[in-house]
Design an enzyme around this catalytic site. Structure first.
Site, PDB file in Angstrom:
ATOM      1  N   LYS A 136     -10.504   0.660  -7.586  1.00  0.00           N
ATOM      2  CA  LYS A 136     -10.773  -0.777  -7.579  1.00  0.00           C
ATOM      3  C   LYS A 136     -12.245  -1.055  -7.267  1.00  0.00           C
ATOM      4  O   LYS A 136     -12.935  -0.278  -6.602  1.00  0.00           O
ATOM      5  CB  LYS A 136      -9.864  -1.473  -6.556  1.00  0.00           C
TER       6      LYS A 136
ATOM      7  N   ARG B  77      -0.023   3.857  -5.833  1.00  0.00           N
ATOM      8  CA  ARG B  77      -0.185   3.855  -7.298  1.00  0.00           C
ATOM      9  C   ARG B  77      -1.603   4.327  -7.608  1.00  0.00           C
ATOM     10  O   ARG B  77      -2.574   3.714  -7.167  1.00  0.00           O
ATOM     11  CB  ARG B  77       0.066   2.445  -7.831  1.00  0.00           C
TER      12      ARG B  77
END
Length: 296
Positions: free
Chosen positions: A233, A274
């Site tokens: 991210k 994840r």
């Protein structure tokens, strides 16, 4: 460190025990434009091989996605295009490995239904049932597992959203996830089918993600298992700016930071993680799980 409650997550046809050990979910994007790995897989066979490799590396679940929700994405494909991307991959994985545990990463009810009928066990809805009015009833009827993620606005809006103060982040996410869980229950989705995801990066701008990482115990206090998806991210890349310059680390240089943040998420109480890179996460989870076990 925070201990985790134990759950038997009820899926479409299986139960998956959560809490005693961390479960790793591998990301399989069959899209040309995902923020991290879009366009990397050029054929169904290549996607199937990648999924099978993830399972061999220790993934408990592979999450198949056919539409990008990267920052700025505007929902530019039809649901039929999405279905055409994901169904051959799901069917191919299930043929090669009949017991493979798959989730469909979609907020469209028709895609979710097609994927579950093709053999997926879980719907991973980044909107928490908000972006398609039919999704809640569809998932209740399908009797599948469901991941309700928190998204603050839609991808096209993220750059224009006002910043949250650090103390605002966790209460906002916690309270809105509680609302999404209540809506799911009201639609007939059983509590034992629900996992909550705080939605790192989904409308949380840069440093707002760190209070959320630290606040995982408050999300877990809602009484459902928590999934953390921090892989590659942008907030990680921004934190690495002292090493890479003002623009931060590119996506291709975020895997070590991903591993650090993923380990922290586990120690804070996430039951599932994840990730794009499965094997390093599986190894990190084993170490984190051993540490949690020693603290009991």
């Amino acid at each position: 460190m925070h201990s985790r409650a134990h759950f038997d997550w009820k899926l479409r046809t299986q139960l998956l025990a959560l809490g005693a050990v961390t479960r790793v979910m591998g990301i399989l994007n069959v899209t040309p434009d995902s923020f991290s790995d879009g366009g990397r897989l050029h054929s169904v066979d290549q996607a199937v091989e990648t999924a099978l490799a993830m399972f061999a590396q220790g993934a408990a679940i592979v999450d198949v996605g056919g539409e990008s929700t990267r920052p700025g994405a505007g929902g530019t494909i039809s649901t039929q295009q999405e279905i055409d991307r994901v169904l051959p991959v799901i069917e191919g994985i299930r043929r090669a490995q009949p017991g493979a545990l798959l989730s469909i990463d979609s907020y469209h009810a028709v895609t979710a239904q097609a994927a579950i009928q093709a053999g997926a066990e879980i719907v991973n809805d980044v909107s928490g049932l908000l972006w398609d009015d039919a999704m809640a009833a569809t998932c209740a009827e399908l009797q599948c597992g469901i991941i309700l993620m928190h998204a603050r606005g839609r991808p096209v809006e993220w750059k224009s959203l006002p910043r949250l103060a650090p103390e605002e982040v966790v209460p906002l996410v916690r309270d809105e996830l509680a609302q999404r869980r209540s809506a799911a229950l009201a639609a007939g989705i059983a509590a034992e089918r629900i996992v909550l995801d705080p939605g790192f990066g989904f409308g949380k701008i840069h440093d707002a993600n760190y209070p959320l990482l630290h606040g995982i115990p408050e999300i877990a206090a809602l009484g459902q298992p928590v999934l953390a998806g921090v892989s590659r991210k942008s907030f990680l890349g921004r934190t690495l700016a002292p090493l890479y310059g003002a623009t931060g680390a590119p996506v291709t240089a975020r895997d070590h930071a991903t591993l650090a943040a993923t380990t922290i998420a586990i120690l804070m109480g996430a039951s599932l993680v994840r990730v794009h890179q499965v094997r390093p996460a599986v190894e990190a989870a084993l170490i984190a799980d051993a540490t949690l076990a020693a603290a009991r």
